[in-house]
Design a protein around this motif. Structure first.
Motif, PDB file in Angstrom:
ATOM      1  N   ASP A 135       5.145  -6.270 -11.763  1.00 40.67           N
ATOM      2  CA  ASP A 135       5.713  -5.087 -11.966  1.00 40.67           C
ATOM      3  C   ASP A 135       6.900  -4.737 -11.413  1.00 40.67           C
ATOM      4  OD1 ASP A 135       4.655  -5.025  -9.445  1.00 40.67           O
ATOM      5  OD2 ASP A 135       3.312  -3.432  -9.446  1.00 40.67           O
TER       6      ASP A 135
ATOM      7  N   THR B 157       8.416   3.011  -6.308  1.00 40.42           N
ATOM      8  CA  THR B 157       6.764   2.717  -6.467  1.00 40.42           C
ATOM      9  C   THR B 157       6.589   1.774  -5.322  1.00 40.42           C
ATOM     10  OG1 THR B 157       6.689   3.146  -8.675  1.00 40.42           O
ATOM     11  CG2 THR B 157       4.996   1.733  -7.636  1.00 40.42           C
ATOM     12  N   TYR B 158       5.713   2.239  -4.652  1.00 50.13           N
ATOM     13  CA  TYR B 158       5.076   1.317  -3.266  1.00 50.13           C
ATOM     14  C   TYR B 158       3.442   1.445  -3.286  1.00 50.13           C
ATOM     15  CZ  TYR B 158       4.628  -0.792   1.409  1.00 50.13           C
ATOM     16  OH  TYR B 158       4.669  -1.520   2.421  1.00 50.13           O
ATOM     17  N   ASP B 159       2.956   0.004  -3.274  1.00 49.79           N
ATOM     18  CA  ASP B 159       1.386  -0.024  -3.383  1.00 49.79           C
ATOM     19  C   ASP B 159       0.741   0.620  -4.418  1.00 49.79           C
ATOM     20  OD1 ASP B 159      -0.059  -1.741  -1.681  1.00 49.79           O
ATOM     21  OD2 ASP B 159      -0.335  -0.317   0.044  1.00 49.79           O
ATOM     22  N   GLY B 160       1.447   0.782  -5.591  1.00 50.90           N
ATOM     23  CA  GLY B 160       1.000   1.373  -6.655  1.00 50.90           C
ATOM     24  C   GLY B 160       1.146   2.917  -6.845  1.00 50.90           C
ATOM     25  N   LYS B 161       1.700   3.311  -5.874  1.00 47.94           N
ATOM     26  CA  LYS B 161       1.931   5.028  -5.900  1.00 47.94           C
ATOM     27  C   LYS B 161       3.482   5.287  -5.767  1.00 47.94           C
ATOM     28  CE  LYS B 161      -2.490   5.672  -3.190  1.00 47.94           C
ATOM     29  NZ  LYS B 161      -2.910   6.324  -2.005  1.00 47.94           N
ATOM     30  N   THR B 162       3.592   6.490  -6.321  1.00 45.71           N
ATOM     31  CA  THR B 162       5.304   6.820  -6.543  1.00 45.71           C
ATOM     32  C   THR B 162       5.498   7.744  -5.316  1.00 45.71           C
ATOM     33  OG1 THR B 162       4.923   6.911  -8.751  1.00 45.71           O
ATOM     34  CG2 THR B 162       6.766   7.998  -7.806  1.00 45.71           C
TER      35      THR B 162
ATOM     36  N   ASN C  47       6.376  -9.434  -7.917  1.00 49.39           N
ATOM     37  CA  ASN C  47       5.218  -9.616  -8.657  1.00 49.39           C
ATOM     38  C   ASN C  47       5.640  -9.034 -10.176  1.00 49.39           C
ATOM     39  OD1 ASN C  47       3.448  -9.666  -6.518  1.00 49.39           O
ATOM     40  ND2 ASN C  47       3.773  -7.832  -5.961  1.00 49.39           N
TER      41      ASN C  47
ATOM     42  N   GLN D 237      10.621   1.871 -10.348  1.00 54.21           N
ATOM     43  CA  GLN D 237      10.167   0.763  -9.871  1.00 54.21           C
ATOM     44  C   GLN D 237      10.560   0.769  -8.235  1.00 54.21           C
ATOM     45  OE1 GLN D 237      12.263  -2.643 -11.612  1.00 54.21           O
ATOM     46  NE2 GLN D 237      10.279  -3.258 -12.696  1.00 54.21           N
TER      47      GLN D 237
ATOM     48  N   THR E  83       7.521  -5.124  -7.985  1.00 51.93           N
ATOM     49  CA  THR E  83       7.327  -4.954  -6.551  1.00 51.93           C
ATOM     50  C   THR E  83       7.439  -6.347  -5.991  1.00 51.93           C
ATOM     51  OG1 THR E  83       4.844  -5.123  -6.719  1.00 51.93           O
ATOM     52  CG2 THR E  83       5.997  -2.913  -6.819  1.00 51.93           C
TER      53      THR E  83
ATOM     54  N   ASP F 117       6.245  -9.228  -2.944  1.00 52.27           N
ATOM     55  CA  ASP F 117       5.220  -9.852  -2.319  1.00 52.27           C
ATOM     56  C   ASP F 117       5.653 -10.431  -0.960  1.00 52.27           C
ATOM     57  OD1 ASP F 117       3.058 -11.220  -1.340  1.00 52.27           O
ATOM     58  OD2 ASP F 117       2.539 -12.627  -3.217  1.00 52.27           O
TER      59      ASP F 117
END
Length: 410
Positions: free
Chosen positions: A210, A132-137, A208, A129, A212, A214
């Protein structure tokens, strides 16, 4: 060394099939990593990590014919130097760093995603987690750290579940301080006080599903935050005086090492010095001050891939199939004192009760926000906590803080 077969095959195919096409690509002005096959990887590390990776680099050279140049850097200068040098093409292919640097690095265009493939599931959830940033690792995690209560077992046989009970038990021990936490006279320490803040149900930003954050939803100033501020006031100069701005991080540590308190809110980085003093230790959950679970920040030590790397495929191979192994992650843990991020290594390290203690507390930890907007929070947050401890009105001070942070975010 243990090698992830699917990851190794995929990367080998990429290297074999893509080297020629990628060799002619220019890295300038693009965040897409390329590979020129120059035969050298440059990796920025600190002295401790360098000792571990020396043998790993030698094995990689033997297997792949690619030299890994380990450049020892002052950790405190890595973030700034990396941001400055990568755009010029003079930076490293890889660097170590804290996961909370991720957002700023992405914003500045200096790092590229790391394709972990099926290896991603081999890491602890909080570690994955965190990177992970903006859905990318964006990075390969190698260590996890969080704070907990470090208890001198000769002075207290347990740590109660609530703050008030812990302070009462600490006073009963008859030492100078019932509890210790290092605070800066001007900026307190939001990082160390955060688990107490979360025990009131307050966070900095909304999370969020996941995990991450907001950045559009600043939550620090809500009703739960106001309640925390009132509690801080009750523990400061006009209250119990347990939160003491005259006890800096160094002084709090010295006091604990001198046996002046049974309880110390700190991280694994202070364990070795306490053990060297002959203090028998236990690591316990942080008591709740507000009625909810005290959840500290989790920090994850990470390897970042430069967006301008000319050997990105080889760098990914080095990370995924050489650094992300139980043997190497365990070795990194032994020199750094932080639990490994790789699950098999993490589970093996649990045989040490100190690691197990921090790990248990870490199960409730939340990743420190890595979004760039976090940079607009720390200054007002810390100064406001310090002012409240000194006696400022908690309600108006906390409200002004949230308003000022919101203005900076806009």
């Amino acid at each position: 060394m243990k090698v992830n077969k699917k990851g190794a095959v995929a990367i080998a195919a990429l290297i074999a099939g893509s080297m020629l096409a990628l060799a002619g690509c220019s890295g300038s002005g693009s965040s897409t990593p390329t590979n020129s096959g120059s035969g050298t990887l440059t990796v920025w590390v600190d002295a401790d990590r360098a000792r571990v990776l020396k043998d790993v680099a030698a094995q990689f050279k033997k297997d792949k014919g690619i030299t890994v140049d380990l450049v020892v850097k002052d950790y405190g200068k890595i973030q700034q130097d990396f941001t400055a040098q990568v755009p010029t093409g003079k930076g490293p292919d890889l660097t170590i760093g804290g996961h909370d640097w991720t957002g700023g690095f992405v914003q500045d265009g200096v790092i590229a995603p790391v394709e972990l493939g099926d290896k991603a599931s081999d890491f602890e959830k909080v570690a994955l987690q965190a990177v992970t940033y903006d859905g990318k690792t964006y990075g390969l995690p190698y260590a996890i750290e969080n704070i907990a209560i470090l208890r001198n077992t000769a002075l207290a046989d347990s740590t109660p579940a609530t703050w008030d009970e812990m302070i009462a038990k600490g006073k009963a021990a008859g030492k100078k301080y019932p509890f210790l936490v290092g605070l800066d006279p001007q900026a307190a320490d939001p990082y160390h006080l955060y688990p107490l803040q979360t025990s009131f149900g307050n966070s900095v930003f909304a999370q969020n599903s996941d995990g991450t954050y907001d950045a559009s939803k600043l939550t620090i100033g809500d009703a739960a935050g106001q309640n925390f501020a009132k509690w801080v006031s009750s523990q400061g100069d006009k209250g119990t005086k347990v939160l003491n701005l005259n006890l800096s991080g160094d002084l709090a540590k010295e006091a604990f090492l001198a046996g002046e308190s049974p309880y110390y809110l700190t991280g694994p980085w202070n364990v070795a010095d306490a053990q060297a003093k002959g203090i028998k230790l236990a690591v316990d959950p942080i008591p709740s001050a507000g009625g909810k679970t005290a959840a500290p920040f989790a920090g994850v030590q990470t390897f970042f891939l430069s967006s301008k790397s000319k050997n990105a495929l080889a760098a990914t191979d080095f990370l995924v199939n050489y650094v992300a192994t139980e043997k190497v992650q365990t070795a990194l843990y032994k020199v750094g004192g932080r639990p490994p991020a790789l699950t098999t290594a993490y589970q093996a390290a649990q045989s040490d009760p100190i690691v197990a203690g921090f790990g248990k507390v870490g199960e409730n930890a939340v990743p420190m926000p890595s979004i760039p907007q976090m940079g607009s929070v720390w200054d007002d947050w810390g100064k406001t906590e310090a002012a409240i401890i000194k006696g400022a009105d908690p309600t108006s001070s906390w409200t002004t803080m949230a308003t000022n942070i919101q203005a900076k975010l806009k």
